[in-house]
Design a protein around this motif. Structure first.
Motif, mmCIF file in Angstrom:
data_model
loop_
_atom_site.group_PDB
_atom_site.id
_atom_site.type_symbol
_atom_site.label_atom_id
_atom_site.label_comp_id
_atom_site.label_asym_id
_atom_site.label_seq_id
_atom_site.Cartn_x
_atom_site.Cartn_y
_atom_site.Cartn_z
ATOM 1 N N GLU A 104 41.270 -42.403 -11.990
ATOM 2 C CA GLU A 104 40.995 -41.507 -10.874
ATOM 3 C C GLU A 104 39.998 -42.128 -9.893
ATOM 4 O O GLU A 104 40.193 -42.061 -8.670
ATOM 5 C CB GLU A 104 40.436 -40.182 -11.398
ATOM 6 C CG GLU A 104 40.178 -39.153 -10.304
ATOM 7 C CD GLU A 104 39.432 -37.952 -10.824
ATOM 8 O OE1 GLU A 104 39.980 -36.840 -10.745
ATOM 9 O OE2 GLU A 104 38.292 -38.120 -11.301
ATOM 10 N N SER A 105 38.935 -42.740 -10.411
ATOM 11 C CA SER A 105 37.936 -43.371 -9.544
ATOM 12 C C SER A 105 38.541 -44.497 -8.722
ATOM 13 O O SER A 105 38.240 -44.651 -7.529
ATOM 14 C CB SER A 105 36.765 -43.902 -10.385
ATOM 15 O OG SER A 105 36.089 -42.846 -11.021
ATOM 16 N N ASP A 106 39.410 -45.290 -9.357
ATOM 17 C CA ASP A 106 40.080 -46.371 -8.634
ATOM 18 C C ASP A 106 40.886 -45.808 -7.458
ATOM 19 O O ASP A 106 40.845 -46.343 -6.347
ATOM 20 C CB ASP A 106 41.017 -47.137 -9.567
ATOM 21 C CG ASP A 106 40.282 -47.985 -10.579
ATOM 22 O OD1 ASP A 106 39.060 -48.180 -10.421
ATOM 23 O OD2 ASP A 106 40.922 -48.460 -11.539
ATOM 24 N N LEU A 132 46.410 -36.790 -5.608
ATOM 25 C CA LEU A 132 45.728 -37.871 -6.305
ATOM 26 C C LEU A 132 45.797 -37.661 -7.822
ATOM 27 O O LEU A 132 45.980 -38.609 -8.586
ATOM 28 C CB LEU A 132 44.273 -37.958 -5.838
ATOM 29 C CG LEU A 132 43.509 -39.185 -6.357
ATOM 30 C CD1 LEU A 132 42.704 -39.815 -5.227
ATOM 31 C CD2 LEU A 132 42.595 -38.816 -7.508
ATOM 32 N N LEU A 133 45.685 -36.389 -8.270
ATOM 33 C CA LEU A 133 45.815 -36.102 -9.701
ATOM 34 C C LEU A 133 47.196 -36.491 -10.211
ATOM 35 O O LEU A 133 47.326 -37.085 -11.292
ATOM 36 C CB LEU A 133 45.571 -34.618 -9.966
ATOM 37 C CG LEU A 133 44.127 -34.125 -10.004
ATOM 38 C CD1 LEU A 133 44.115 -32.621 -10.258
ATOM 39 C CD2 LEU A 133 43.315 -34.836 -11.064
ATOM 40 N N ALA A 134 48.228 -36.132 -9.456
ATOM 41 C CA ALA A 134 49.588 -36.484 -9.860
ATOM 42 C C ALA A 134 49.750 -37.997 -9.951
ATOM 43 O O ALA A 134 50.356 -38.532 -10.897
ATOM 44 C CB ALA A 134 50.598 -35.899 -8.877
ATOM 45 N N ARG A 135 49.206 -38.683 -8.973
ATOM 46 C CA ARG A 135 49.309 -40.145 -8.952
ATOM 47 C C ARG A 135 48.513 -40.764 -10.103
ATOM 48 O O ARG A 135 48.957 -41.737 -10.731
ATOM 49 C CB ARG A 135 48.799 -40.663 -7.603
ATOM 50 C CG ARG A 135 49.188 -42.096 -7.293
ATOM 51 C CD ARG A 135 48.775 -42.464 -5.879
ATOM 52 N NE ARG A 135 49.298 -43.768 -5.517
ATOM 53 C CZ ARG A 135 50.110 -44.000 -4.503
ATOM 54 N NH1 ARG A 135 50.528 -42.991 -3.752
ATOM 55 N NH2 ARG A 135 50.518 -45.218 -4.227
ATOM 56 N N ALA A 136 47.320 -40.197 -10.395
ATOM 57 C CA ALA A 136 46.504 -40.712 -11.493
ATOM 58 C C ALA A 136 47.198 -40.500 -12.837
ATOM 59 O O ALA A 136 47.140 -41.366 -13.728
ATOM 60 C CB ALA A 136 45.140 -40.033 -11.493
ATOM 61 N N HIS A 137 47.863 -39.355 -12.993
ATOM 62 C CA HIS A 137 48.599 -39.070 -14.224
ATOM 63 C C HIS A 137 49.715 -40.102 -14.419
ATOM 64 O O HIS A 137 49.914 -40.630 -15.523
ATOM 65 C CB HIS A 137 49.172 -37.655 -14.138
ATOM 66 C CG HIS A 137 49.737 -37.121 -15.408
ATOM 67 N ND1 HIS A 137 51.076 -37.206 -15.714
ATOM 68 C CD2 HIS A 137 49.154 -36.491 -16.457
ATOM 69 C CE1 HIS A 137 51.293 -36.636 -16.888
ATOM 70 N NE2 HIS A 137 50.141 -36.191 -17.367
#
Length: 276
Positions: free
Chosen positions: A57-59, A72-77
């Motif tokens: 997530e930080s990245d 961003l959450l969807a992408r991080a998952h």
């Protein structure tokens, strides 16, 4: 604690997810289906799973500061799944997930024949913010604090996602209703905390809307890295609500004016100092 003068402040800036909402439990409960499905050892360790997720997530927050948080959450998952399975990242697939995620609302994955089951799972993860649990002391504490301060929010979550959380916080306990006085999000600012620009934006708006100077603004937050470090940089007063997070605040040092084990404890101290 006796040196902390809570009554010298007029406006509180709250972090929401980790301070008011049990962010870690919400993320963990929604990560477990993925971890169990791919038989990851992280399924047996909340601490390690969240640490791995927050690294991703930080990245992404640094790379995409204007991306909506639900996207961003969807992408991080999706990216976490790829890293755990040792698969290469496919940016075009992630763009497809973000496009679909941004066009939906609610907490369940959209029905879209162009997306496979995994892609829908990623989107559902990003849409799950309204399901994250509220800490039991949060609403009564906010009700108390609203009688002493203007209550403002400075959150990394996008406006649409926060609107559901706001409704839950403000209305779910009729005997402890309150209203947030202002909401500032990463979506409108164009960057994520811990960028000091987010706090500078909030301070500017607070001055414009309430006529309150920064010396009378107090940051109330559970994350040293996301909130107290930038508060230190700007010379703001701050209260550390130490929720005992397993993955926040590791290897992070910051100053704060007072520390409480819950928001309820902070509200009790404010009530005591105010003599009410």
């Amino acid at each position: 604690m006796s040196e902390f003068k809570a009554t010298q402040y007029k406006v509180l800036i709250f972090d929401v997810y980790a301070t008011l909402i049990d962010w870690e439990t919400g993320l963990w409960e929604n990560l477990k289906p993925l971890l169990e499905r791919i038989h990851s050892p992280l399924a047996n360790s909340k601490n390690e799973a969240l640490s791995a997720f927050f690294s991703v997530e930080s990245d992404l927050q640094a790379r995409y500061p204007t991306m909506l948080y639900r996207d961003l959450l969807a992408r991080a998952h999706a990216e976490l799944a790829r890293r755990l399975k040792g698969e290469p990242t496919h940016p075009e697939t992630l763009d497809t997930i973000n496009a679909a995620s941004g066009s939906t609302t609610g907490t369940s994955a959209p029905t879209n024949p162009s997306l496979d089951v995994e892609e829908q799972e990623h989107i559902a993860f990003g849409q799950a913010i309204p399901s994250w649990p509220v800490f039991p002391d949060t609403i009564p504490a906010l009700h108390t604090l609203s009688t002493h301060y203007k209550l403002t929010v400075l959150s990394n979550v996008d406006k649409t996602s926060f609107s559901s959380t706001r409704h839950i916080l403000e209305t779910s306990l009729p005997s402890h209703q309150f209203k947030f006085d202002a909401i500032y999000t990463a979506e409108e600012i164009g960057s994520y905390k811990p960028n000091v620009a987010n706090f500078e934006y909030a301070l500017r708006r607070i001055k414009e809307e309430f006529g309150v100077e920064r010396e009378e603004v107090l940051v109330v937050a559970a994350s040293l890295a996301h909130d107290h470090v930038p508060a230190n940089e700007l010379g703001l007063g701050s209260v550390f609500v130490d929720r005992g997070a397993v993955s926040l605040n590791k290897d992070v040092s910051a100053r704060y004016d007072a520390k409480f084990g819950s928001l309820g404890e902070f509200a009790d101290e404010v009530r005591r100092q105010a003599g009410s």
